[in-house]
Design an enzyme around this catalytic site. Structure first.
Site, PDB file in Angstrom:
ATOM      1  N   CYS A  35      -5.414   0.127 -11.317  1.00  0.00           N
ATOM      2  CA  CYS A  35      -4.157  -0.849 -11.547  1.00  0.00           C
ATOM      3  C   CYS A  35      -5.201  -2.312 -12.153  1.00  0.00           C
ATOM      4  CB  CYS A  35      -3.566  -2.052 -10.905  1.00  0.00           C
ATOM      5  SG  CYS A  35      -3.841  -3.151  -9.235  1.00  0.00           S
TER       6      CYS A  35
ATOM      7  N   HIS B 165       0.829  -0.993  -0.183  1.00  0.00           N
ATOM      8  CA  HIS B 165      -0.149  -0.216   0.008  1.00  0.00           C
ATOM      9  C   HIS B 165       0.668   1.414  -0.227  1.00  0.00           C
ATOM     10  CE1 HIS B 165      -3.265  -2.120   1.022  1.00  0.00           C
ATOM     11  NE2 HIS B 165      -3.138  -2.426   2.476  1.00  0.00           N
TER      12      HIS B 165
ATOM     13  N   HIS C 291      -8.643   4.411   4.194  1.00  0.00           N
ATOM     14  CA  HIS C 291      -7.386   3.382   3.868  1.00  0.00           C
ATOM     15  C   HIS C 291      -6.144   3.936   3.459  1.00  0.00           C
ATOM     16  CE1 HIS C 291      -5.649   0.238   0.461  1.00  0.00           C
ATOM     17  NE2 HIS C 291      -6.816  -0.313   0.788  1.00  0.00           N
TER      18      HIS C 291
ATOM     19  N   GLU D 292      -3.347   3.323   1.521  1.00  0.00           N
ATOM     20  CA  GLU D 292      -3.331   2.957   0.539  1.00  0.00           C
ATOM     21  C   GLU D 292      -3.007   4.973   0.669  1.00  0.00           C
ATOM     22  OE1 GLU D 292      -3.735   1.092  -3.650  1.00  0.00           O
ATOM     23  OE2 GLU D 292      -3.856   3.175  -3.908  1.00  0.00           O
TER      24      GLU D 292
ATOM     25  N   THR E  94      -6.285   2.599  -5.870  1.00  0.00           N
ATOM     26  CA  THR E  94      -6.156   1.382  -6.734  1.00  0.00           C
ATOM     27  C   THR E  94      -6.721   0.744  -7.406  1.00  0.00           C
ATOM     28  OG1 THR E  94      -4.316   0.336  -5.674  1.00  0.00           O
ATOM     29  CG2 THR E  94      -3.001   1.240  -7.164  1.00  0.00           C
TER      30      THR E  94
HETATM   31 FE1  F3S Z   1      -0.349  -3.783  -6.658  1.00  0.00          FE
HETATM   32 FE2  F3S Z   1      -2.180  -3.636  -7.974  1.00  0.00          FE
HETATM   33 FE3  F3S Z   1      -2.076  -5.413  -6.099  1.00  0.00          FE
HETATM   34  S1  F3S Z   1      -1.918  -1.516  -6.896  1.00  0.00           S
HETATM   35  S2  F3S Z   1      -0.863  -4.519  -4.445  1.00  0.00           S
HETATM   36  S3  F3S Z   1      -1.104  -4.819  -8.362  1.00  0.00           S
HETATM   37  S4  F3S Z   1      -4.409  -4.741  -6.642  1.00  0.00           S
END
Ligand code: F3S
Length: 280
Positions: free
Chosen positions: A191, A75, A125, A127, A163
């Site tokens: 992400c 995070h 959170h 992050e 993300t």
């Molecule tokens: Fe990174 Fe996405 Fe996993 S930001 S920690 S690849 S959920």
């Protein structure tokens, strides 16, 4: 009963990398050096317990760590945690996910360039708290469409997103934010791992009669998968942390069940669940 596992589920790249780094550190240093994780390494109780047995202590506050190595989890953390660790001569095992690191860099650079920063995400959170620490904790943090009205008009606005946020939710909020500034930079920092898992969960939920989502109750990305599955299967989506919470009555009259797992759910927990479902 037929059991189908979603095309993408379980450990994401960032979590896998963090786990590998920690196990390497344990192997290399063994018990000779104190090893702390700044907050639970992943939102999975079973994994945290296993690491504790190998000597990894969980500490939420870096001020309380006096010596040894400190693991920064995927995070990420606020910028000042690095300077505090330096002042205390702590070794850093930095497992910040590269996708989170990218957001921290964007926020730091645009803040230096006098942009107001908006983070679309959960203000509680880690992050998001960490990202805010790269712009001097001055970001506007919003989570829902109605929060947009709290944002004042700014000449320059930089927008990033947690993300694990769902893409349609982000797009709706980002669209509303377009009215809130003159020069606006919008970064879709969701992400791929999240999107892949969310899309696969939705697709599968449409095809089955019930969905079981396995993952930590405090895991944000697991909770998002639950929300998505509930949109498709409101009365037959179930969230479990491990096989032990699975209730047989959920599956009465169910011929096809789908399974998905959060990005912090280890493969062995998924396997145990699949084995039990396959026996039903
Ligand atoms: Fe990174 Fe996405 Fe996993 S930001 S920690 S690849 S959920």
């Amino acid at each position: 009963m037929k059991v189908i596992l979603a095309d993408y589920s379980g450990f994401c790249f960032g979590v896998k990398k963090a786990m590998d780094m920690v196990y390497d550190e344990i192997k290399e240093k063994g018990m000779e050096k104190e090893l702390y994780s700044l907050g639970p390494l992943i939102h999975n109780q079973q994994v945290v317990e296993e690491l504790e047995n190998k000597g990894v202590k969980v500490e939420d506050d870096i001020e309380k760590i006096q010596k040894g190595s400190v693991i920064i989890r995927s995070h990420g953390v606020q910028k000042d945690v690095y300077s505090l660790a330096g002042e205390k001569s702590l070794d850093i095992v930095d497992a910040t996910c590269p996708f989170v690191r990218r957001i921290q860099n964007i926020v730091e650079n645009y803040h230096k360039d006098k942009y107001e920063i908006v983070i679309i995400g959960n203000p509680n959170h880690p992050e998001v708290i960490g990202i805010n620490g790269w712009c001097n904790n001055q970001a506007f943090i919003i989570q829902e469409e109605e929060d947009v009205k709290k944002i004042p008009y700014s000449e320059k606005l930089c927008i990033v997103v947690q993300t694990t946020m769902s893409t349609p939710h982000f797009q709706k909020i980002a669209k509303l934010l377009e009215e809130k500034g003159n020069k606006i930079e919008i970064f879709n920092t969701i992400c791929n791992a999240t999107k892949e898992r969310q899309d696969a969960a939705r697709k599968l939920a449409k095809e089955v009669q019930a969905m079981i989502v396995v993952g930590g109750y405090h895991s944000s990305n697991t909770q998002k998968l639950v929300d998505i599955c509930k949109e498709e299967r409101p009365s037959t989506t179930y969230h479990v942390e491990s096989v032990h919470e699975l209730q047989d009555e959920w599956l009465i009259d169910i011929d096809v069940v789908g399974v998905t797992a959060g990005a912090s759910t280890p493969q062995w927990i998924i396997d145990e669940l699949l084995q039990k479902l396959n026996r039903i």
